[in-house]
Motif scaffolding. Structure first.
Motif, short mmCIF file in Angstrom:
data_model
loop_
_atom_site.label_atom_id
_atom_site.label_comp_id
_atom_site.label_asym_id
_atom_site.label_seq_id
_atom_site.Cartn_x
_atom_site.Cartn_y
_atom_site.Cartn_z
N GLU A 89 26.03 -22.53 -15.88
CA GLU A 89 25.68 -23.55 -17.21
C GLU A 89 27.23 -23.45 -17.86
OE1 GLU A 89 23.58 -25.45 -17.58
OE2 GLU A 89 21.76 -24.56 -16.60
N GLU A 90 27.74 -22.34 -18.06
CA GLU A 90 28.97 -22.35 -18.91
C GLU A 90 30.08 -23.32 -17.98
OE1 GLU A 90 27.54 -21.83 -21.87
OE2 GLU A 90 29.26 -20.08 -22.42
N TYR A 91 30.11 -23.12 -17.00
CA TYR A 91 30.93 -23.83 -16.19
C TYR A 91 30.83 -25.23 -16.48
CZ TYR A 91 34.04 -25.94 -12.33
OH TYR A 91 34.85 -26.75 -11.68
N ARG A 97 30.71 -30.82 -20.68
CA ARG A 97 29.61 -30.97 -21.54
C ARG A 97 29.92 -30.92 -22.98
NH1 ARG A 97 24.63 -28.54 -18.37
NH2 ARG A 97 25.38 -26.17 -19.06
N MET A 98 31.12 -29.90 -23.09
CA MET A 98 31.60 -29.76 -24.59
C MET A 98 32.89 -30.72 -24.99
SD MET A 98 31.58 -25.74 -23.93
CE MET A 98 32.52 -24.80 -25.44
N SER A 99 32.67 -31.41 -26.34
CA SER A 99 33.88 -32.24 -26.49
C SER A 99 35.09 -31.57 -26.73
CB SER A 99 33.25 -32.67 -28.17
OG SER A 99 33.54 -31.76 -28.95
N GLU A 101 37.14 -31.79 -29.38
CA GLU A 101 37.16 -31.36 -30.46
C GLU A 101 36.50 -29.79 -30.34
OE1 GLU A 101 35.06 -33.09 -33.74
OE2 GLU A 101 35.91 -31.43 -35.15
N TRP A 102 35.43 -29.40 -29.71
CA TRP A 102 34.91 -28.28 -29.55
C TRP A 102 35.91 -27.39 -28.81
CZ3 TRP A 102 29.04 -27.52 -28.02
CH2 TRP A 102 28.70 -26.31 -28.19
N LEU A 103 36.31 -27.89 -27.64
CA LEU A 103 37.10 -27.10 -26.78
C LEU A 103 38.42 -26.63 -27.60
CD1 LEU A 103 36.63 -28.95 -23.49
CD2 LEU A 103 35.85 -26.58 -23.97
N ASP A 105 38.69 -26.18 -31.01
CA ASP A 105 38.13 -25.21 -31.69
C ASP A 105 38.27 -23.94 -31.19
OD1 ASP A 105 38.16 -26.88 -34.11
OD2 ASP A 105 36.01 -27.32 -33.93
N LEU A 106 37.76 -23.80 -29.96
CA LEU A 106 37.58 -22.60 -29.16
C LEU A 106 39.00 -21.93 -28.78
CD1 LEU A 106 34.44 -22.94 -27.21
CD2 LEU A 106 34.66 -21.78 -29.28
N LYS A 107 40.06 -22.53 -28.76
CA LYS A 107 41.27 -22.22 -28.14
C LYS A 107 41.79 -20.92 -28.92
CE LYS A 107 43.67 -26.09 -26.05
NZ LYS A 107 43.79 -27.56 -26.54
N GLY A 110 39.71 -18.09 -27.31
CA GLY A 110 40.35 -17.86 -25.82
C GLY A 110 39.06 -17.63 -24.77
N THR A 111 38.09 -18.27 -25.11
CA THR A 111 36.77 -18.12 -24.39
C THR A 111 37.08 -19.15 -23.11
OG1 THR A 111 35.63 -19.61 -25.82
CG2 THR A 111 35.20 -17.17 -25.88
N ASP A 112 36.59 -18.81 -21.97
CA ASP A 112 36.20 -19.75 -21.09
C ASP A 112 34.82 -19.65 -20.10
OD1 ASP A 112 36.48 -17.78 -18.91
OD2 ASP A 112 38.57 -17.97 -18.76
N THR A 170 27.61 -12.44 -29.98
CA THR A 170 26.69 -13.27 -29.63
C THR A 170 27.05 -14.28 -28.73
OG1 THR A 170 27.65 -14.57 -31.67
CG2 THR A 170 26.04 -13.04 -31.98
N HIS A 171 26.26 -14.21 -27.65
CA HIS A 171 26.61 -15.06 -26.50
C HIS A 171 25.45 -16.17 -26.39
CE1 HIS A 171 27.85 -17.03 -22.74
NE2 HIS A 171 27.02 -16.36 -22.11
N THR A 172 25.76 -17.19 -26.50
CA THR A 172 24.94 -18.41 -26.49
C THR A 172 25.31 -19.40 -25.22
OG1 THR A 172 26.10 -19.46 -27.91
CG2 THR A 172 24.30 -18.53 -28.74
N PRO A 173 24.72 -18.92 -24.25
CA PRO A 173 24.94 -20.01 -22.90
C PRO A 173 24.08 -20.81 -23.40
CG PRO A 173 23.88 -18.12 -22.09
CD PRO A 173 24.25 -17.95 -23.53
N SER A 174 24.42 -22.19 -22.89
CA SER A 174 23.62 -23.43 -23.30
C SER A 174 23.46 -24.35 -21.95
CB SER A 174 24.40 -24.21 -24.52
OG SER A 174 23.78 -25.39 -24.85
#
Ligand code: IYR
Length: 222
Positions: A89-91, A97-99, A101-103, A105-107, A110-112, A170-174
């Protein structure tokens, strides 16, 4: 008022000085908490996890319904199955799936899509929220303010984990519905939050973030 039986609340009676000291010390302690993604394989005795969950379940909830189930996973093959499904799902999330802007914001975080902590951490605790419950004769009984209640219990759990000297995130795979299938949950339960729990590695790093000042997060009417 048509109240049920009430009992005396045995609250502590402390001096103002003591209350001030405690509130400062607790803030300083909680301010050291960070979401940690690097776990040692050092085992954690089961009794510790039991205490953490009992603490979480002491949270207030709508009409005291305690609309939650904590699934505790230490079985390595179940952890692997969860990692595989979460990474799938995360791949897809990180690759479309993520915008932007979202990606972006996560820089700083450092998550992938790679989630090795789902296998490394000795325990995964998955909190399920119960939209409703079943009563003795199999009928539905209502729960109230379910998101608020389960969110508060999650906060208690995170606090208890930190207080015990362990780490989590807190991990929230979506979407998270694969967890309901893998863990064979009844149809009134929805996955809410996944928390890996364990000791942090000695060389664990966290993003260099700052918290907002009190002025930015509060408005006072005095
Ligand atoms: N659920 C993804 C993406 C993610 C989203 C937010 I908002 C974060 O603060 C961190 C990660 C993941 O766990 O990688």
């Amino acid at each position: 008022m048509n109240a049920g039986k009430h009992i005396l609340y045995k609250g502590e009676q402390l001096s103002e000085e003591e209350v001030q000291k405690r509130s400062t010390a607790f803030f300083q302690f909680m301010d050291k908490r960070r979401s940690v993604r690097f776990f040692s394989e050092q085992p954690v005795p089961k009794v510790i996890i039991e205490n953490l969950i009992k603490t979480a379940s002491s949270a207030p909830s709508g009409a005291h319904k305690q609309p939650w189930t904590f699934c505790v996973i230490s079985n390595p093959s179940v952890k692997s199955e969860i990692r595989k499904a979460a990474e799938k799902e995360e791949y897809l999330s990180y690759n479309g799936r993520m915008s932007e802007e979202w990606l972006d914001d996560l820089k700083a975080i450092g998550t992938d899509w790679h989630k090795p902590f789902l296998e490394r951490a000795p325990y995964l605790i998955i909190i399920f929220k119960k939209a409703y419950d079943f009563n003795e004769d199999g009928g539905k009984s209502k729960n109230y303010y379910v998101n608020e209640s389960v969110g508060i219990a999650a906060g208690f759990l995170i606090t208890a984990i930190h207080q015990a000297g362990l780490a989590t995130l807190t991990h929230t795979p979506s979407p998270m519905n694969f967890l309901e299938k893998i863990l064979n949950r009844p149809k009134n339960e929805r996955a809410f939050l996944l928390l890996p729990v364990g000791y942090p590695t000695a060389d664990a790093t966290v993003p260099d973030l700052e918290r907002k000042d009190l002025e930015e997060i509060s408005v006072w009417f005095e």
